[in-house]
Design a protein around this motif. Structure first.
Motif, short mmCIF file in Angstrom:
data_model
loop_
_atom_site.label_atom_id
_atom_site.label_comp_id
_atom_site.label_asym_id
_atom_site.label_seq_id
_atom_site.Cartn_x
_atom_site.Cartn_y
_atom_site.Cartn_z
N ILE A 199 0.93 -1.06 -0.06
CA ILE A 199 0.17 -0.01 -0.13
C ILE A 199 0.76 1.14 0.12
CG2 ILE A 199 -1.75 1.50 1.31
CD1 ILE A 199 -2.85 -0.97 2.38
N ASP A 200 0.82 2.01 -1.20
CA ASP A 200 1.61 3.36 -1.01
C ASP A 200 0.50 4.38 -0.77
OD1 ASP A 200 3.03 5.62 -2.01
OD2 ASP A 200 2.27 5.15 -4.13
N ALA B 290 -2.85 -1.14 13.38
CA ALA B 290 -4.24 -1.66 13.94
C ALA B 290 -4.93 -2.51 12.89
CB ALA B 290 -5.09 -0.51 14.42
N PHE B 291 -5.04 -2.05 11.60
CA PHE B 291 -5.68 -2.80 10.61
C PHE B 291 -5.20 -4.17 10.18
CE2 PHE B 291 -7.41 1.43 8.79
CZ PHE B 291 -8.59 1.38 9.19
N PHE B 292 -3.86 -4.01 10.08
CA PHE B 292 -3.08 -5.27 9.88
C PHE B 292 -3.30 -6.52 10.94
CE2 PHE B 292 0.41 -2.44 7.33
CZ PHE B 292 -0.69 -2.81 6.21
N LYS B 293 -3.10 -5.90 12.22
CA LYS B 293 -3.32 -6.72 13.44
C LYS B 293 -4.81 -7.68 13.46
CE LYS B 293 -3.02 -7.09 18.44
NZ LYS B 293 -2.52 -6.26 19.78
N GLU B 294 -5.66 -6.55 13.29
CA GLU B 294 -7.13 -7.11 12.97
C GLU B 294 -7.21 -8.16 11.86
OE1 GLU B 294 -11.63 -5.55 13.51
OE2 GLU B 294 -10.11 -4.40 13.76
N ALA B 295 -6.63 -7.90 10.73
CA ALA B 295 -6.71 -8.67 9.48
C ALA B 295 -5.68 -9.87 9.61
CB ALA B 295 -6.47 -7.82 8.17
N ASN B 296 -4.79 -9.94 10.81
CA ASN B 296 -3.84 -10.96 10.90
C ASN B 296 -2.76 -11.00 9.58
OD1 ASN B 296 -2.77 -13.38 12.15
ND2 ASN B 296 -3.84 -14.65 10.82
N VAL B 297 -2.49 -9.82 9.44
CA VAL B 297 -1.21 -9.55 8.66
C VAL B 297 -0.16 -9.11 9.15
CG1 VAL B 297 -0.68 -7.87 6.60
CG2 VAL B 297 -3.20 -8.97 6.74
N GLU B 298 1.11 -9.60 8.57
CA GLU B 298 2.38 -9.16 9.13
C GLU B 298 2.98 -8.11 8.34
OE1 GLU B 298 6.78 -10.89 9.90
OE2 GLU B 298 5.25 -12.54 9.26
N LEU B 299 3.35 -7.12 9.16
CA LEU B 299 3.87 -5.69 8.41
C LEU B 299 5.44 -6.16 8.32
CD1 LEU B 299 3.85 -2.90 7.19
CD2 LEU B 299 4.22 -2.04 9.69
N LYS B 300 5.87 -6.20 7.13
CA LYS B 300 7.56 -6.53 6.67
C LYS B 300 8.09 -5.39 6.74
CE LYS B 300 10.22 -8.49 3.31
NZ LYS B 300 11.24 -9.25 4.10
N ALA B 301 7.89 -4.20 6.12
CA ALA B 301 8.79 -3.16 5.91
C ALA B 301 7.87 -1.87 5.79
CB ALA B 301 9.65 -3.24 4.95
N VAL B 302 8.56 -0.59 6.30
CA VAL B 302 7.67 0.64 5.92
C VAL B 302 8.87 1.59 5.47
CG1 VAL B 302 6.71 2.47 7.18
CG2 VAL B 302 6.34 0.31 8.04
N PHE B 303 8.48 2.41 4.36
CA PHE B 303 9.30 3.03 3.57
C PHE B 303 8.70 4.62 3.53
CE2 PHE B 303 10.79 -1.14 1.97
CZ PHE B 303 12.08 -1.29 2.45
N GLY B 304 9.40 5.50 3.21
CA GLY B 304 9.02 6.91 3.13
C GLY B 304 8.98 7.63 1.89
N ASP B 305 9.71 6.80 0.81
CA ASP B 305 9.51 7.67 -0.64
C ASP B 305 9.61 6.50 -1.59
OD1 ASP B 305 12.38 6.90 -0.72
OD2 ASP B 305 13.10 8.62 -0.04
N GLU C 44 7.56 11.97 2.50
CA GLU C 44 6.52 12.35 1.50
C GLU C 44 5.42 11.16 1.45
OE1 GLU C 44 7.48 13.57 -2.36
OE2 GLU C 44 8.78 15.46 -1.58
N ARG C 45 5.84 10.02 1.50
CA ARG C 45 5.12 8.72 1.33
C ARG C 45 5.10 7.77 2.64
NH1 ARG C 45 1.58 10.12 -2.06
NH2 ARG C 45 0.90 8.14 -2.26
N LEU C 46 3.95 7.16 2.75
CA LEU C 46 4.00 5.98 3.58
C LEU C 46 3.57 4.63 2.90
CD1 LEU C 46 4.06 4.72 6.50
CD2 LEU C 46 1.31 5.33 6.51
N ILE C 47 4.95 3.89 2.63
CA ILE C 47 4.82 2.71 1.90
C ILE C 47 5.12 1.31 2.65
CG2 ILE C 47 5.78 1.53 -0.05
CD1 ILE C 47 7.14 4.39 -1.01
N LEU C 48 3.80 0.77 2.74
CA LEU C 48 3.77 -0.27 3.53
C LEU C 48 3.83 -1.84 2.77
CD1 LEU C 48 0.71 1.61 4.68
CD2 LEU C 48 2.58 0.76 6.49
N ILE C 49 4.78 -2.72 3.30
CA ILE C 49 4.75 -3.80 2.54
C ILE C 49 4.46 -4.87 3.67
CG2 ILE C 49 6.56 -5.49 1.66
CD1 ILE C 49 7.79 -3.09 0.49
N PHE C 50 3.51 -6.02 3.37
CA PHE C 50 3.13 -6.71 4.15
C PHE C 50 2.89 -8.10 3.71
CE2 PHE C 50 -0.25 -4.03 2.38
CZ PHE C 50 -1.29 -4.95 2.29
N HIS C 51 2.63 -8.97 4.61
CA HIS C 51 2.11 -10.42 3.95
C HIS C 51 1.56 -11.05 5.05
CE1 HIS C 51 6.15 -12.73 4.97
NE2 HIS C 51 5.69 -12.00 5.85
#
Length: 250
Positions: free
Chosen positions: A151-152, A216-231, A243-250
């Motif tokens: 999610i970007d 909080a969404f990821f926890k409720e959806a039983n999703v693991e956040l792998k990495a967070v980037f900012g551009d 400038e951005r909030l880039i979320l990588i999960f599985h």
């Protein structure tokens, strides 16, 4: 489709269902940086170690500019969007590795992918948080066991800090009068313009979601956040400067 009619329509219909389905939306944003988008796709697919012919779902794909680029890079891409007009336009580019369909991203697409991309702030449109949660649950359902969701989103803290309350933007022969403000937890953009003597009014509303909200969404959806980037170069996220909030999960 004059001012008051459209304003009333907004009260009974999700804003994105009407605004994204007009040619004016694409006209206003036609100068978006294609080179930056291509570089982001290169960096992201490399980071995820996606091999040639890997399957990618481009969620809320619009007219398909990112899906087309990913397909040219050798990936098998499906682009989905709620906008009938956008998908009708994108379908002219279909081939063996590129497909487009009308689809609501709150619902799981009936296929599993190596990666699901939700790019360039195509999230947080919904009035109710349950629909934002359902979208993450749907992405999770669309992933293969070793697949990744992306999610970007915008960095709301910086976006609100740098908010320009009022501006005019001329594109071709139309002057767009744009007003921005924060209201009830949403970043709101009102867009007014006149075309051929007819007045138009549209609104964009994006939920001001923070990293903690997503966690909080990821926890409720039983999703693991792998990495967070900012551009788009995948540098570290800093809520004060990124400038951005880039979320990588599985």
């Amino acid at each position: 489709m004059q001012g008051e009619t459209i304003t009333m329509q907004k009260e009974t219909e999700a804003w994105y269902a009407s605004w994204f389905n007009t040619p004016y939306y694409h006209q206003l944003y036609k100068d978006r940086d294609h080179r930056e988008a291509a570089e982001f796709m290169n960096t992201l697919t490399s980071y995820l170690k996606l091999e040639k012919n890997s399957t990618i779902l481009d969620l809320a794909c619009g007219k398909g500019r990112h899906a087309k680029y990913l397909s040219r890079k050798g990936f098998d891409v499906t682009g989905v969007d709620l906008s009938e007009e956008s998908i009708a336009y994108a379908k002219q580019f279909e081939n063996d590795r590129l497909h487009f369909e009308i689809h609501d991203m709150c619902e799981p697409y009936p296929k599993k992918f190596d990666a699901v991309f939700n790019l360039f702030t195509s999230y947080g449109y919904f009035e109710n948080d349950i629909d934002n949660l359902r979208t993450i649950q749907a992405i999770n359902a669309e992933l293969k066991p070793d697949g990744y969701g992306v999610i970007d989103f915008l960095n709301v803290k910086l976006a609100i800090k740098n908010l320009v309350p009022s501006e005019k933007k001329k594109v071709d022969d139309i002057v767009f009068d744009i007003e921005k403000y924060v209201e009830n937890g949403f970043i709101v953009k009102n867009i007014r313009f006149n075309d051929k003597g007819e007045n138009f009014f549209f609104t964009e509303r994006v939920k001001a979601l923070t990293l903690d909200d997503f966690k909080a969404f990821f926890k409720e959806a039983n999703v693991e956040l792998k990495a967070v980037f900012g551009d788009y170069h995948l540098n570290e996220f800093d809520e004060n400067t990124s400038e951005r909030l880039i979320l990588i999960f599985h």
